[in-house]
Design an enzyme around this catalytic site. Sequence first.
Site, PDB file in Angstrom:
ATOM      1  N   HIS A 144      48.723  46.575  55.475  1.00 36.92           N
ATOM      2  CA  HIS A 144      50.045  45.926  55.543  1.00 36.92           C
ATOM      3  C   HIS A 144      50.321  44.967  54.379  1.00 36.92           C
ATOM      4  O   HIS A 144      51.295  45.100  53.655  1.00 36.92           O
ATOM      5  CB  HIS A 144      50.157  45.114  56.838  1.00 36.92           C
TER       6      HIS A 144
HETATM    7  C1  BDR Z   1      49.891  41.531  59.907  1.00 31.19           C
HETATM    8  O1  BDR Z   1      49.058  41.030  60.965  1.00 31.19           O
HETATM    9  C2  BDR Z   1      47.795  40.726  60.478  1.00 31.19           C
HETATM   10  O2  BDR Z   1      46.795  41.074  61.400  1.00 31.19           O
HETATM   11  C3  BDR Z   1      47.658  41.436  59.148  1.00 31.19           C
HETATM   12  O3  BDR Z   1      46.808  40.726  58.279  1.00 31.19           O
HETATM   13  C4  BDR Z   1      49.067  41.496  58.625  1.00 31.19           C
HETATM   14  O4  BDR Z   1      49.393  40.321  57.892  1.00 31.19           O
HETATM   15  C5  BDR Z   1      50.371  42.907  60.312  1.00 31.19           C
HETATM   16  O5  BDR Z   1      51.110  42.823  61.474  1.00 31.19           O
END
Ligand code: BDR
Length: 308
Positions: A233
């Site tokens: 992400h």
């Molecule tokens: C986001 O949530 C976190 O667990 C990840 O690092 C990312 O920033 C994705 O939903």
Amino acid sequence: MEKIIIDTDIGIDDAFALRLGMLKQDLVGITTVAGNVTADMATRNAKLFCQHYGLNVPICKGATRPLMEEPCEPITDVHGDDGLGGFYHEYFDSTTERNAVDFIISMAKAHPQELTLVAIGPLTNVALALNLCPELAKLLKRLVIMGGAFGHHGHSGNMSNFAEFNINCDPEAAAQVFASSLPTVIVPLDVTYEVLISGEEIAAVGDEFLTNISKHYLQFSFEEEGFYGMAVHDALTIVYLCHPELFTAKEGAVRVSLNGITRGQTMQNPSTMPVPDDCFKGYPAKQVLVDVEVNSVKDFIFRALKGA
Ligand code: BDR
Ligand code: CA
């Protein structure tokens, strides 16, 4: 290259973003925030990351809890006990010389209109900085965040049916940030969940640190979904800075639900005609990424991580 600060709750995909950020942009500092892990652990992880890659930039610890709620539970099933897959055991002191919020403000004042803040955790530090220094909205070049979910391509939330993790951790902070005039690009699940990377592809990059920290996440995803792969992400914020043409953005005001079953939901004004009771009235337009050229983004990530 843009001068960037990365504000992070260092988990596994955050580390991919940091690596791309140091390779492809002018990374001038790392600020930490509670989210995937505590702010102390995020700071320890930042120090571990910097030591591993020989990166010498200020690391500044920030908010240890959201504006109004108790800290969210660390996401150990995805990111491991320490946020980095539990692979490395070195101890690092979590104190830092400077506070994250002070650092963001003073860097923005020192480099007016030149600094991009990349926020890949809950938006607590960003909201605190805007509260302390409202002119930050003009001093920063822009804010690029990973967060939110708007329902495109069927992606509406990963914490609840409606809420994405970073926004869900601190919805009040997100609401303040989206109400501010700070130019903002939002990189939501709508695009990040479209770019899935397999364990084999990660191994092929040949980066030992990223391969090692990913093992936990890959195993989790294999057990849960039968796919030995993951979404990186946060890394897409840096891809966007390098190649905005690989994304389609939708412009419009954004709000966050603060109540009930939709708490943490992000919404962009869906109205195409004026309505008498316009709940987006007065909210500044933001850019929300809604589409992505998946193969080109993956190619860029792999080439960049290989040092090309
Ligand atoms: C986001 O949530 C976190 O667990 C990840 O690092 C990312 O920033 C994705 O939903
Ligand atoms: Ca993150």
